[in-house]
Write a protein that holds these residues in place. Structure first.
Motif, PDB file in Angstrom:
ATOM      1  N   ARG A 144       0.975  -1.003  -0.031  1.00  0.00           N
ATOM      2  CA  ARG A 144       0.051   0.007  -0.049  1.00  0.00           C
ATOM      3  C   ARG A 144       0.894   1.186  -0.132  1.00  0.00           C
ATOM      4  O   ARG A 144       0.390   2.398  -0.607  1.00  0.00           O
ATOM      5  CB  ARG A 144      -1.027   0.065   1.073  1.00  0.00           C
ATOM      6  N   ILE A 145       1.864   1.253   0.793  1.00  0.00           N
ATOM      7  CA  ILE A 145       2.931   2.329   0.770  1.00  0.00           C
ATOM      8  C   ILE A 145       3.443   2.532  -0.537  1.00  0.00           C
ATOM      9  O   ILE A 145       3.577   3.770  -1.299  1.00  0.00           O
ATOM     10  CB  ILE A 145       3.824   2.123   1.647  1.00  0.00           C
ATOM     11  N   GLU A 146       3.912   1.393  -1.257  1.00  0.00           N
ATOM     12  CA  GLU A 146       4.545   1.669  -2.552  1.00  0.00           C
ATOM     13  C   GLU A 146       3.285   2.043  -3.679  1.00  0.00           C
ATOM     14  O   GLU A 146       3.731   2.855  -4.658  1.00  0.00           O
ATOM     15  CB  GLU A 146       5.098   0.555  -2.901  1.00  0.00           C
ATOM     16  N   ALA A 147       1.993   1.800  -3.467  1.00  0.00           N
ATOM     17  CA  ALA A 147       1.181   1.996  -4.671  1.00  0.00           C
ATOM     18  C   ALA A 147       0.450   3.014  -4.499  1.00  0.00           C
ATOM     19  O   ALA A 147      -0.115   3.814  -5.351  1.00  0.00           O
ATOM     20  CB  ALA A 147       0.045   0.618  -4.484  1.00  0.00           C
ATOM     21  N   ASP A 148       0.157   3.741  -3.129  1.00  0.00           N
ATOM     22  CA  ASP A 148      -0.747   4.656  -2.980  1.00  0.00           C
ATOM     23  C   ASP A 148       0.186   5.923  -2.473  1.00  0.00           C
ATOM     24  O   ASP A 148       0.773   5.927  -1.452  1.00  0.00           O
ATOM     25  CB  ASP A 148      -1.790   4.412  -1.847  1.00  0.00           C
ATOM     26  N   PRO A 149       0.364   6.978  -3.389  1.00  0.00           N
ATOM     27  CA  PRO A 149       1.048   8.312  -2.805  1.00  0.00           C
ATOM     28  C   PRO A 149       0.804   8.832  -1.829  1.00  0.00           C
ATOM     29  O   PRO A 149       1.507   9.583  -1.049  1.00  0.00           O
ATOM     30  CB  PRO A 149       1.235   8.999  -4.293  1.00  0.00           C
ATOM     31  N   ALA A 150      -0.624   9.169  -1.635  1.00  0.00           N
ATOM     32  CA  ALA A 150      -1.289   9.798  -0.497  1.00  0.00           C
ATOM     33  C   ALA A 150      -0.801   9.185   0.637  1.00  0.00           C
ATOM     34  O   ALA A 150      -0.534   9.707   1.713  1.00  0.00           O
ATOM     35  CB  ALA A 150      -2.619   9.955  -0.771  1.00  0.00           C
ATOM     36  N   TYR A 151      -0.800   7.627   0.771  1.00  0.00           N
ATOM     37  CA  TYR A 151      -0.828   7.132   1.731  1.00  0.00           C
ATOM     38  C   TYR A 151       0.730   6.946   2.210  1.00  0.00           C
ATOM     39  O   TYR A 151       0.980   7.197   3.295  1.00  0.00           O
ATOM     40  CB  TYR A 151      -1.446   5.543   1.732  1.00  0.00           C
ATOM     41  N   ARG A 152       1.441   6.955   1.062  1.00  0.00           N
ATOM     42  CA  ARG A 152       3.028   7.034   1.394  1.00  0.00           C
ATOM     43  C   ARG A 152       3.401   8.236   2.094  1.00  0.00           C
ATOM     44  O   ARG A 152       4.165   8.300   2.996  1.00  0.00           O
ATOM     45  CB  ARG A 152       3.633   7.012  -0.059  1.00  0.00           C
ATOM     46  N   ALA A 153       2.716   9.467   1.590  1.00  0.00           N
ATOM     47  CA  ALA A 153       3.278  10.707   2.265  1.00  0.00           C
ATOM     48  C   ALA A 153       2.874  10.650   3.735  1.00  0.00           C
ATOM     49  O   ALA A 153       3.345  11.164   4.523  1.00  0.00           O
ATOM     50  CB  ALA A 153       2.367  11.740   1.481  1.00  0.00           C
TER      51      ALA A 153
END
Length: 104
Positions: A51-60
């Motif tokens: 999920r961290i790698e796929a979703d930029p908002a979640y990564r931020a």
């Protein structure tokens, strides 16, 4: 009712409820499975990494929380050290050189 008879009544009630639960588990296993408590399913660490790698908002959000954690820990430690120093100063103020009397 005396305390002894009340205690006996409590024991009998607990035993009766236990027997009822056993009968329900034997006769209605699906219902008891639905009513019983189970631990919640936890997301695996690998799924969170995906999920961290796929979703930029979640990564931020994840990296912002990761960056803030050491700052929060340092602020907490600093506050604890200040409280300890304040308490030490109060204790030193209570103890005067040459004053060996017991505090009242």
């Amino acid at each position: 009712m005396t305390p002894r008879s009340l205690a006996r009544l409590r024991v009998r009630l607990v035993l009766a409820l236990g027997a009822a639960e056993i009968r329900l588990r034997l006769r209605l296993p699906r219902l008891m499975w639905v009513l019983s408590r189970r631990p919640a399913d936890r997301e695996s660490p690998f799924a969170q990494l995906v999920r961290i790698e796929a979703d930029p908002a979640y990564r931020a959000l994840f990296f912002a929380g990761l960056d803030a954690a050491p700052k929060d820990r340092l602020a907490t430690r600093t506050a604890v050290v200040e409280e300890i120093e304040t308490a030490a100063a109060r204790l030193k103020a209570l103890i005067r050189p040459g004053d060996h009397k017991r505090a009242a």
